[in-house]
Design an enzyme around this catalytic site. Structure first.
Site, PDB file in Angstrom:
ATOM      1  N   GLY A  72       0.723  -1.156   0.022  1.00 40.10           N
ATOM      2  CA  GLY A  72       0.035   0.071  -0.042  1.00 40.10           C
ATOM      3  C   GLY A  72       0.716   1.371   0.116  1.00 40.10           C
ATOM      4  O   GLY A  72       1.995   1.055   0.337  1.00 40.10           O
ATOM      5  N   CYS A  73       0.290   2.398  -0.419  1.00 44.67           N
ATOM      6  CA  CYS A  73       1.058   3.601  -0.675  1.00 44.67           C
ATOM      7  C   CYS A  73       1.409   4.139   0.935  1.00 44.67           C
ATOM      8  O   CYS A  73       2.739   4.413   0.871  1.00 44.67           O
ATOM      9  CB  CYS A  73       0.205   4.687  -1.362  1.00 44.67           C
ATOM     10  SG  CYS A  73      -1.397   5.080  -0.478  1.00 44.67           S
TER      11      CYS A  73
END
Length: 878
Positions: free
Chosen positions: A676-677
């Site tokens: 995930g970012c």
């Protein structure tokens, strides 16, 4: 039996980095590569041309050869790079020759070029009614023949200079003033000279003025009489004076060939093979003469010099790859292994240690200490007769061998002696451990020959022959306890995971990195940022869920990828519409069903799948790929990279954050979960600090993200075309920020779960608070990190820890000041800075940032795709 090239590499295993303009070059065609890019004024930048060489050799090969050649070109004697002798048959291929020489010039390399003109001279003599006359292979030269020869040589000299100048390469015709000669035998040969003196000043003046020197094979006697000299002999005399690294003989055949089998001879090691070769029945006439001349020449030159016989259009491959393309002739080497200093020579051994040992050069050890260490255990010294490479292996009875020293010279690396010494060690020792400094210029060589490795405090421990991770730990602990390796590489305490990075000693904060071992396969595992590519073959990609922001960002990147072609895009809302932002070819959205995906996988229609779907939706498509792979005939299943959170904790899936976790696992994996970012930025922020976290207290990370991180929702445009709009708009935020998911955000658990594998104590927990902001893309993450209270930390050592931890990572930027949104928006990497330590010295605040659509998603996806498909990790990433 002739030696084969010692490091033969297949061109099919090369990776061509992202080129500045399509179309892609045919593999291995170094002449076309030279021709195409020399012609373009816009692409004459040296760094760009260097990258182009990666299409014919690995980055390690190219950069090593270029570094050695460049150092010779920029020495106080600038003509030490190469002497290139051009035969008359090659001279008639003027364009090919000019392109190849111009390519070298644009790399900053200045060969001394000397040409003949025999075929051209013979043609003119025949047209003039003069029959060429030879005696013992030497042209008898009377005044008329010399007059014609001089005119021919000058004419072709100017033709070559003109061809180079038209390509933007400065060249200087040098037709006299270099060779002084006496008559070879005036009565017998006429105006033929024997070179007695070479004046290199005109050549060096030309190079210092930025021009290639182009010579003819004409000489003058002391009283000014022009004399004809054999071009091969002139090249040899020139080489004896200049002592270049390479003496290149360009011919139209491309090498020397076996007189019976007709096969090209790759390598001739004269020290080992000359006497045997000269007795071969097929070695006679011209071949015997050439070998005798080459031996006489190389015996006169340093061992760093070698001769290459090659065609002009393969010159780049011969010079910049280990496998080469023509015939390489060198003095060679005879290997030895001795169990005592007396057999090597104590003084010679001492001198090599004094000159090359990095520990001695840095003051960490003295030569006396090295000699004393030899007395502690039984050992064997491996090397070659001129000591271009010297290695020491310690092997007490019943214990694992340790290579305590590996000391190559520049020549030993360039001429592959280091590989042969290492192979000799492997024949005697099925298992081996050794270490290397992080700043070793041959560091990549170590990674490529190891089955596993891990690094701590600027030094790496390598091994081969041990594949069980528990066995590796046991052996390393035994070596540490007995003092056979020079530092502690493993953690202490029962909670330490396998091969986790060990806690730094008090007063130092070295970077740490955890690597694991695995059973070698055809895709060997390397534990390094500069992961070598294994192919440049085009790969086909299907993207499922291309409508969102991440899908759009990935599509844009794929448009300029040199090896990945997007062949299918699937989106229910956009079915039937043309994909925008992809320029390689026309691609129309389809609505792929689970059955469609299974059939495509069974038929091998794609090499990789990217799932850009919402959380919880991906599994039916992954299962379909698995079923299709089981039905596929004679092939492996395709790679899947999932951008959702569905598989980030799943056994059997590889977590794809290359800068933190083992690249070799990604390289060999078919199922990769893209991080995930927020989780990417959080892990990169905390990884260098995990060994120093205060027990029982969680670091806190506040993440501010642009509204694109909230994703899109479908809408209908005014023309009725399906489109997308942000779930969160700037208007709704009223120019401010909106915190959300204040506890138990999935990226909080993701970051802590994976960081635990890096911690000597395990069980890392992170407190994470996300907020959405009124800008479009970009994440700024601020971490407040409680540190171990056993000591006080300083900001400078924390900065050093981050520099050490991310050394060599192309997509990571460590700085002192606080990063702003402008430093990360639209960028493909991650930036960290700030580094403020509290007055108590036990808490640090660090700020990191990335673009959530790029390094937080699409760029990272491309890294993982490249690695898993055997491509260069950074291909297609601007």
């Amino acid at each position: 039996m002739l030696s084969s090239r010692l490091i033969a590499r297949s061109l099919s295993g090369r990776a061509l980095p992202a080129l500045l303009s399509p179309p892609r070059l045919p593999r291995g065609d170094s002449h076309q590569l030279a021709k195409r890019f020399v012609q373009s004024v816009a692409q004459t930048d040296r760094d760009t041309i260097t990258r182009l060489l990666y299409s014919i050799g690995t980055k390690r090969e190219v950069e090593r050869h270029l570094r050695i050649f460049s150092s010779s070109s920029h020495s106080s004697e600038p003509a030490k790079f190469a002497v290139i002798k051009v035969g008359g048959a090659v001279l008639s291929q003027l364009d090919e020759l000019a392109y190849s020489l111009s390519f070298l010039y644009k790399l900053g390399l200045y060969p001394v070029v000397l040409h003949g003109g025999g075929p051209q001279l013979n043609q003119i003599l025949e047209d003039a009614g003069v029959v060429p006359d030879y005696s013992e292979g030497i042209r008898i030269t009377d005044a008329k023949t010399l007059q014609i020869a001089r005119r021919v040589f000058l004419e072709w000299n100017l033709k070559l200079v003109g061809a180079l100048e038209r390509l933007g390469t400065r060249a200087r015709p040098i037709t006299s003033g270099v060779f002084t000669a006496d008559y070879l035998d005036k009565e017998k040969y006429g105006l033929v000279g024997r070179i007695t003196k070479v004046d290199k000043r005109p050549l060096e003046a030309s190079i210092r003025a930025g021009a290639l020197p182009i010579l003819t094979s004409l000489a003058e006697s002391p009283d000014g009489q022009i004399l004809n000299v054999n071009a091969d002999i002139a090249a040899g005399e020139l080489a004896k004076e200049l002592e270049p690294l390479k003496i290149v003989f360009l011919n139209d055949k491309g090498g020397m060939f076996h007189g019976v089998t007709g096969e090209k001879l790759d390598v001739i090691n004269l020290d080992e093979e000359y006497d045997t070769l000269m007795k071969e029945p097929w070695v006679k006439y011209g071949t015997k003469l050439k070998l005798r001349e080459f031996k006489e020449l190389l015996d006169h030159l340093p061992r760093t010099s070698s001769v290459a016989v090659i065609s002009a259009n393969m010159l780049q491959k011969e010079l910049f790859t280990d496998s080469g393309a023509g015939t390489l002739i060198r003095r060679g080497y005879k290997l030895f292994k001795h169990d005592g200093l007396d057999k090597v020579g104590p003084d010679r051994f001492r001198q090599v240690v004094h000159d090359r040992d990095p520990d001695v050069l840095s003051g960490l050890q003295s030569v006396t200490q090295v000699l004393n260490d030899l007395k502690q255990t039984p050992y064997t010294i491996f090397g070659d007769e001129p000591l271009d490479v010297l290695a020491v292996v310690s092997h007490p009875p019943g214990e694992i061998p340790v290579m305590t020293k590996l000391l190559p010279s520049r020549s030993g690396v360039l001429n592959s002696v280091m590989d042969n010494v290492f192979n000799s060690i492997k024949k005697d020792h099925r298992k081996l451990f050794w270490t290397s400094h992080a700043d070793d210029e041959n560091r990549q060589w170590h990674f490529e020959r190891a089955d596993g490795s891990f690094t701590r405090g600027g030094k790496s421990l390598f091994w081969y022959g041990v594949h069980d991770i528990k066995d590796v730990e046991r052996i390393v602990r035994e070596l540490e306890e007995k003092g056979r390796i020079d530092r502690s590489y493993l953690p202490v305490g029962p909670s330490a995971g396998p091969l986790a990075s060990s806690s730094p000693s008090v007063g130092a904060l070295p970077g740490t990195r955890s690597y694991s071992t695995r059973v070698p396969s055809s895709k060997r595992g390397y534990a390094t940022a500069a992961y070598p590519p294994t192919t440049t073959e085009p790969k086909r990609l299907a993207l499922i869920g291309a409508r969102g922001y991440t899908g759009q960002a990935l599509t844009t990147l794929l448009s300029s990828h040199p090896h990945l072609d997007l062949t299918h895009v699937s989106s229910r809302q956009l079915e039937g519409h043309e994909l925008e932002g992809y320029t390689k070819s026309k691609v129309v959205y389809s609505n792929l069903s689970v059955a469609d995906v299974e059939k495509m996988e069974e038929e091998g229609q794609v090499d990789a799948w990217v799932m850009a779907l919402p959380n919880g939706v991906c599994k039916p498509f992954v299962d379909a790929v698995d079923r299709g792979a089981q039905k596929k005939k004679g092939g492996e299943g395709s790679v899947i990279v999932d951008l959702s959170a569905d598989y980030r904790f799943e056994q059997g899936w590889t977590y794809g954050l290359p800068e933190l976790y083992n690249r070799s696992e990604i390289r060999s994996s078919k199922r990769i979960s893209n991080p995930g970012c927020y989780a990417t930025s959080t892990q990169l922020l905390l990884a260098p600090l995990v060994s120093h976290l205060r027990p029982g207290v969680s670091p806190t990370v506040l993440g501010l993200s642009g509204y694109s991180g909230a994703g899109t929702v479908p809408i209908t445009d005014s023309d009725g075309k399906p489109g997308s709009a942000p779930k969160v708009t700037p208007e709704a935020l009223q120019g401010g920020v909106k915190p959300y998911s204040l506890t138990d955000h999935i990226h909080e658990r993701e970051a802590g779960y994976h960081l635990s594998s890096l911690s000597p104590r395990g069980g890392v927990k992170v407190a994470f608070i996300p907020a959405v902001a009124s800008w479009f893309s970009g994440i700024i993450s601020t971490a407040s990190v409680p540190l171990d209270e056993a000591r006080k930390y300083r900001a400078a050592e924390l900065v050093d820890a981050f520099h050490e931890r991310y050394k060599g990572e192309k997509l990571i930027n460590v700085r002192r000041d606080v990063p702003s949104l402008g430093d990360v928006q639209g960028r493909h990497g991650w930036t960290v800075g700030g580094f403020q330590v509290s007055s108590t010295g036990d808490r640090v605040v660090v700020v990191g940032g990335l673009d959530n659509l790029l390094k937080g998603a699409a760029t990272q996806c491309l890294q993982n795709l490249n690695l898993a498909l055997g491509l260069d990790e950074y291909a297609g990433i601007p």
